[in-house]
Design an enzyme around this catalytic site. Structure first.
Site, PDB file in Angstrom:
ATOM      1  N   SER A  97      40.118  39.858  40.443  1.00  0.00           N
ATOM      2  CA  SER A  97      40.470  38.725  39.574  1.00  0.00           C
ATOM      3  C   SER A  97      39.862  37.464  40.145  1.00  0.00           C
ATOM      4  CB  SER A  97      42.001  38.575  39.514  1.00  0.00           C
ATOM      5  OG  SER A  97      42.363  37.361  38.894  1.00  0.00           O
ATOM      6  N   TYR A 126      50.763  38.056  42.896  1.00  0.00           N
ATOM      7  CA  TYR A 126      49.603  38.603  42.181  1.00  0.00           C
ATOM      8  C   TYR A 126      48.297  38.174  42.864  1.00  0.00           C
ATOM      9  CZ  TYR A 126      46.269  39.435  38.379  1.00  0.00           C
ATOM     10  OH  TYR A 126      45.195  39.847  37.634  1.00  0.00           O
TER      11      TYR A 126
END
Length: 689
Positions: free
Chosen positions: A566, A579
């Site tokens: 990401s 996350y």
């Protein structure tokens, strides 16, 4: 001007052709009658020639490369009978009969339909309205029996006539036509070493005659056959129990895939069919395997003989691997010697010395090909060969056509031309991919793109039903299969990798995509939140990569591991501690594994997407609402919000991530490893430095 009406291109299929297609589909759908793509059928009839307006006799016959079970009008070759029969006047003899196939181009009716096969002459010359040429196991058992001619007379009387082996072509067609003319009571023939041909005045009569020959042969073998056609049971060669044999098959698969891909990469298929296990557990299997297959359709797909492990099932994995490696060297040398014995200056180059069939006593059969369908069909054909051997040994002894004839077929110029007509392979052809979290969103888009580019794909997901549904969306099980896998479970991950090995024979490309997200601030994040996200993405990626790496190393074929990380692995945003931290963990795994696995030819790369809202399971599961709240926008406008904060002002879609996976794995970036590719439409704060 003639008042003849030229038929429309949308005219109905002629009745003779329609009857032929229906009969072909019925015959071809039953493996007792013929194997996949094996045999051919035909019908003769009269139609109006749109040019002259006069009747013209036509032959509709299954074209080259088609399959009876799935035959459609487009798979038929259409030829003018008068011109085909006229070719008899220019037939140059057996030594030059391949030239007759080229002549078929000049006797086509209209556009001609599919390419005519070598068996077209058989169908055109035999004086019957409907002709079937099939490869039934029971018929080939008679055809390959040492006393097949005598057995034909005993079993069928004067209704079926023996035809000695002859390579398919014009002369074989003429031989059968002469036999029919000389034997008015005959309904068909047994073709030595090959199969059967039957005929009839109507489509129903031809079909009934074909089935009578097949069923009569099978009944004779059943009634008169020896109880143990493969000899006495071999002590110590009994099949392993199902769990043990599949575990051993999965352990052997990477080694075998590497061996049989010495010349070119192959996809595999595994079968532990009881008939294979029975064959390998009896005393005569080494002798019979060495004799090889007989029917041309068989050995063109299985090679002239298999590679057979000569160790009992109880031998250790290490012993089997060592012996298989030695046997593979022997097989390649033996195949080269076979080629050298028979090749002439005009023969095509050797097509590779690796086996197409590998037999493992107590475990089963591996078959190989350029794609999954080819590999599976090769295995089905060898199972046909086992059935043929059983029948021939039950009533006589198995005596296939000799090696020189097999070579003439295998390296026939017409077969070479057929191979050259195959379409160019897609970029990921012969590659086998495992994608985690692939039942929806980014994972499904990746699986879809990989399959579209020729890869075989295993879709792993926490939800088995969704994984199987996603796989079904991509096509048959020759293209994709779905498996259940919780990537936080070491056992589940290993089971998913083993399932990949048993489905497709190996593994080349792994995409660590499974993930989830909880949008919380530092103070709101619980230990359970932290552990869950790190278990799924950091630990899960580690488990998947470790299990896959063992396979990639054993195969010695290189490979790719791709992490869907990401932009958050480098970008610090609010309310995202767990996350983003686990994505940073994944990002560094890419670098660590690239450094460690490079010596094995394994490339490890990552992709850093921005938020992918549309089609995302993560965003639909609550993450989208929470991120929208963080940024103060309506949830339905989150994708547009993300787009506006990028340099390109474009929303990132699952397909954009899939495109990046393809670029990394298709071959052009063969020297790139340890790279992270941003797929974020330009987020300056996430630029790599």
């Amino acid at each position: 001007m003639s008042d003849t009406t030229v038929p429309s291109a949308a005219a109905d299929v002629p009745s003779a052709a329609a009857d032929l297609i229906a009969r072909s589909n019925r015959l071809g759908s039953d493996p007792r009658n013929t194997n996949y793509a094996g045999g051919n059928t035909s019908a003769k009839g009269t139609e109006i020639d749109p040019v002259t307006g006069r009747p013209v006799e036509l032959l509709w016959v299954k074209g080259s490369g088609g399959d009876l079970g799935t035959l459609t009008e487009g798979g038929l070759a259409v030829l003018r009978l008068d011109r085909l029969r006229a070719l008899a006047d220019v037939y140059p003899g057996v030594d030059r009969e391949d030239e007759m196939v080229a002549a078929f181009d000049y006797i086509l009716h209209g556009k001609g339909g599919a390419a005519p096969s070598i068996d077209t002459a058989m169908h055109g010359l035999v004086d019957a309205a409907h002709v079937d040429h099939l490869h039934p196991d029971s018929g080939i058992a008679i055809a390959t029996a040492a006393d097949g001619e005598a057995l034909t007379a005993t079993i069928f009387g004067d209704r079926v006539v023996w035809v000695p082996w002859r390579r398919p072509g014009w002369q074989l067609g003429q031989d059968i036509a002469d036999i029919k003319a000389a034997n008015p009571d005959a309904i068909g023939t047994i073709l030595g070493g090959h199969g059967i041909t039957a005929w009839g005045d109507t489509s129903d009569e031809a079909e009934a005659n074909s089935l009578w020959i097949i069923e009569t042969a099978a009944a004779y073998i059943e009634e008169h056959g020896r109880p143990e056609p493969f000899g006495a049971a071999l002590p110590g060669y009994e099949p392993l129990d199902p769990e043990a044999r599949r575990a051993r098959a999965a352990a052997l698969a990477p080694i075998l895939r590497g061996l049989v891909s010495t010349d070119r990469a192959q996809v595999g298929h595994f079968s532990d069919d009881p008939r294979v296990l029975e064959f390998l557990s009896h005393a005569e299997h080494p002798r019979l395997a060495a004799l090889g297959t007989s029917c041309p359709d068989h050995f063109l797909r299985t090679k002239v003989k298999p590679m057979l492990l000569d160790l009992p099932p109880a031998s250790t994995l290490e012993e089997q691997v060592e012996r298989l490696t030695a046997l593979h060297d022997e097989y390649r040398a033996d195949y080269q010697a076979y080629y050298d014995r028979h090749a002439t200056d005009s023969s095509p180059a050797v097509r590779g010395q690796d086996p197409a069939i590998v037999l493992i006593p107590g475990v089963g059969m591996f078959s190989y090909g350029a794609d999954k369908q080819t590999a599976r069909v090769a295995g089905e054909f060898y199972l046909n060969a086992i059935n043929v051997m059983r029948g021939a040994e039950a009533i006589s002894s198995y005596a296939p056509i000799d090696e020189a004839e097999k070579f003439r077929i295998e390296y026939w110029s017409l077969e070479e031309a057929k191979l050259q007509r195959r379409p160019k392979p897609k970029p990921l052809a012969s590659r086998i991919a495992l994608v985690t979290g692939a039942a929806s969103g980014i994972g499904k888009a990746i699986a879809t793109r990989l399959a579209a580019e020729g890869a075989c794909v295993v879709i792993a997901d926490l939800d088995l039903a969704k994984a199987q549904a996603a796989a079904a969306d991509l096509g048959s099980t020759d293209v994709a299969v779905g498996v259940q896998a919780d990537v936080t479970s070491e056992a589940d991950v290993q089971a998913a990798v083993d399932a990949t090995l048993l489905a497709f024979g190996g593994l080349d490309l792994v995409v660590n995509n499974a993930g989830l997200s909880l949008s919380k601030s530092l103070l709101e994040t619980t230990v359970a939140d932290w552990d869950l996200q790190h278990d799924v993405m950091a630990k899960g990626s580690f488990l998947v990569s470790r299990a896959a790496a063992r396979v990639l190393i054993d195969q010695e074929l290189g490979g790719d591991i791709v992490y869907i990380s990401s932009k958050n692995s480098v970008f610090a945003g609010p309310n995202n501690i767990a996350y983003s931290a686990t994505k940073a963990d994944q990002a560094h795994q890419v670098r660590l594994l690239a450094a460690e696995l490079g010596e094995y030819g394994v490339k490890v790369n990552g992709i850093n997407p921005d938020g992918v809202v549309r089609g995302s399971g993560i965003f639909a599961g609550g993450w989208g609402a929470k991120r929208a709240a963080v940024y103060g926008v309506p949830e339905e406008e989150l994708g547009a919000y993300y787009a506006q904060r990028t340099l390109l002002k474009r929303e990132v879609l699952p397909e954009n991530v899939a495109n990046a996976v393809f670029v990394l794995t298709a071959g052009d970036l063969s020297h790139t490893t340890g790279l992270h590719i941003p797929v974020d439409a330009g987020v300056a704060a996430a630029f790599l430095r």
